[in-house]
Design a protein around this motif. Structure first.
Motif, PDB file in Angstrom:
ATOM      1  N   HIS A 113     -34.869   1.587 -97.727  1.00 56.56           N
ATOM      2  CA  HIS A 113     -35.179   0.240 -98.184  1.00 56.56           C
ATOM      3  C   HIS A 113     -34.267  -0.797 -97.569  1.00 56.56           C
ATOM      4  O   HIS A 113     -34.584  -1.976 -97.513  1.00 56.56           O
ATOM      5  CB  HIS A 113     -35.086   0.181 -99.710  1.00 56.56           C
ATOM      6  N   GLY A 114     -33.102  -0.404 -97.104  1.00 53.80           N
ATOM      7  CA  GLY A 114     -32.176  -1.354 -96.508  1.00 53.80           C
ATOM      8  C   GLY A 114     -32.760  -2.115 -95.343  1.00 53.80           C
ATOM      9  O   GLY A 114     -32.288  -3.181 -94.991  1.00 53.80           O
ATOM     10  N   ALA A 115     -33.792  -1.583 -94.706  1.00 56.12           N
ATOM     11  CA  ALA A 115     -34.386  -2.258 -93.564  1.00 56.12           C
ATOM     12  C   ALA A 115     -34.973  -3.613 -93.944  1.00 56.12           C
ATOM     13  O   ALA A 115     -35.010  -4.533 -93.156  1.00 56.12           O
ATOM     14  CB  ALA A 115     -35.470  -1.381 -92.937  1.00 56.12           C
ATOM     15  N   GLN A 116     -35.472  -3.748 -95.160  1.00 59.33           N
ATOM     16  CA  GLN A 116     -35.986  -5.030 -95.635  1.00 59.33           C
ATOM     17  C   GLN A 116     -35.409  -5.339 -97.014  1.00 59.33           C
ATOM     18  O   GLN A 116     -35.936  -6.143 -97.757  1.00 59.33           O
ATOM     19  CB  GLN A 116     -37.513  -4.994 -95.720  1.00 59.33           C
ATOM     20  N   GLY A 117     -34.271  -4.696 -97.320  1.00 58.07           N
ATOM     21  CA  GLY A 117     -33.802  -4.703 -98.692  1.00 58.07           C
ATOM     22  C   GLY A 117     -33.376  -6.038 -99.233  1.00 58.07           C
ATOM     23  O   GLY A 117     -33.611  -6.330-100.407  1.00 58.07           O
ATOM     24  N   LEU A 118     -32.715  -6.888 -98.423  1.00 57.57           N
ATOM     25  CA  LEU A 118     -32.192  -8.122 -98.972  1.00 57.57           C
ATOM     26  C   LEU A 118     -33.312  -9.040 -99.429  1.00 57.57           C
ATOM     27  O   LEU A 118     -33.224  -9.657-100.496  1.00 57.57           O
ATOM     28  CB  LEU A 118     -31.314  -8.825 -97.929  1.00 57.57           C
ATOM     29  N   GLU A 119     -34.387  -9.125 -98.652  1.00 62.05           N
ATOM     30  CA  GLU A 119     -35.510  -9.969 -99.057  1.00 62.05           C
ATOM     31  C   GLU A 119     -36.121  -9.473-100.362  1.00 62.05           C
ATOM     32  O   GLU A 119     -36.371 -10.260-101.282  1.00 62.05           O
ATOM     33  CB  GLU A 119     -36.569 -10.008 -97.966  1.00 62.05           C
ATOM     34  N   ASP A 120     -36.347  -8.169-100.448  1.00 60.78           N
ATOM     35  CA  ASP A 120     -36.952  -7.631-101.667  1.00 60.78           C
ATOM     36  C   ASP A 120     -36.013  -7.768-102.863  1.00 60.78           C
ATOM     37  O   ASP A 120     -36.452  -8.079-103.973  1.00 60.78           O
ATOM     38  CB  ASP A 120     -37.322  -6.163-101.461  1.00 60.78           C
ATOM     39  N   LEU A 121     -34.712  -7.544-102.640  1.00 58.94           N
ATOM     40  CA  LEU A 121     -33.740  -7.725-103.710  1.00 58.94           C
ATOM     41  C   LEU A 121     -33.737  -9.164-104.191  1.00 58.94           C
ATOM     42  O   LEU A 121     -33.765  -9.440-105.397  1.00 58.94           O
ATOM     43  CB  LEU A 121     -32.347  -7.335-103.223  1.00 58.94           C
TER      44      LEU A 121
END
Length: 297
Positions: free
Chosen positions: A275-283
């Motif tokens: 999930h880290g690949a797009q994690g900041l946006e989703d977080l």
């Protein structure tokens, strides 16, 4: 180098910031994230002495900003890159600032080179500057006093992709040499690329903070399949929290475990990654969902 403790600001019955507490460590870039109106700018204005807090306090280099002797020589601040006299040239604006904080005028040429403004551009009136040029001039002003701390509000606004890449390197180098950076930005991918820590604010309250690796990279996996609803059901049946999002199925499990569960359930997975690949946006979207102006149709 920056410490914010129970910082609160009320305007009548409206609480703009409610008990904000966080720190920015030496040698790090801290991304300060939140939706429009969440309280980011208010926190930064209180931190730099422009807005008095209702309660709580903030310190930079161990003191309240207003109590720092010659604060501009130690703390570089850019809260509004457009806050320059439009009739002055870029060089004039920096020269006046150098006089105010007592640094040699030769420093003006150094910071102009640092931010990539040419002699011709430095001689032009600020009113003729593009937004990206104003951002570079604002950054030059922030670096003028050879600071140990930077407080920057949307410094990448108006920069082209090359300029954003340049700014990322500039801030990373500053932090790697022991400086502390508080960086507010809406460019989440850039924050994730440069930040060591993040602080997320929503409705005036800090809703998450910590190292990027812990908050983002530890979120599990994200997957797409031919039947996302069935995949969510299979993951939940196996005891893993999962949700279908626009980016795919987000699950609090390692990718290898997701693959095994999908295989056992006979579900074809078409994409699977940490999930880290797009994690900041989703977080960010998950933590600030209550503040979103947009609603799904």
């Amino acid at each position: 180098m920056i410490r914010v403790e129970n910082l609160t600001k009320r305007y009548g019955s409206v609480t703009a910031v409610d008990g904000a507490t966080f720190t920015v460590r030496p040698g790090t870039v801290t991304g300060f994230l939140g939706p429009n109106g969440a309280g980011k700018s208010t926190v930064m204005r209180m931190l730099t002495g422009l807005t008095p807090p209702t309660s709580g306090h903030a310190t930079v280099l161990g003191r309240a900003y207003r109590d720092l002797p010659n604060a501009g020589a130690h703390v570089g601040v850019m809260l509004d890159a457009s806050a320059q006299h439009p009739g002055r040239t870029g060089r004039e604006a920096l020269t006046l600032a150098s006089i105010a904080i007592g640094v040699p005028r030769t420093r003006v040429d150094e910071v102009l080179r640092l931010v990539g403004l040419t002699d011709d551009e430095a001689g032009r009136r600020v009113r003729t500057y593009s937004l990206g040029m104003r951002q570079r001039l604002g950054l030059a002003g922030a670096f003028l006093g050879e600071p140990r701390v930077l407080v920057l509000d949307e410094p990448a606004n108006g920069l082209d992709p090359q300029g954003i890449h340049w700014m990322r390197g500039l801030l990373r180098d500053f932090a790697d040499r022991g400086g502390a950076v508080l960086l507010s930005s809406h460019l989440l991918a850039e924050v994730q690329a440069v930040a060591d820590d993040i602080v997320v604010i929503g409705r005036g309250r800090i809703v998450a903070q910590g190292p990027v690796a812990e908050l983002v990279d530890g979120l599990g996996a994200i997957a797409r399949s031919l039947d996302d609803a069935a995949l969510v059901a299979a993951l939940e049946a196996a005891g893993h929290a999962a949700a279908a999002t626009a980016s795919g199925v987000v699950v609090e499990a390692e990718p290898v475990d997701v693959a095994r569960i999908a295989l056992a359930a006979g579900i074809v997975v078409t994409d699977l990654r940490p999930h880290g690949a797009q994690g900041l946006e989703d977080l960010f979207l998950r933590l600030t969902a209550d503040d979103a102006r947009e609603v799904a149709a």
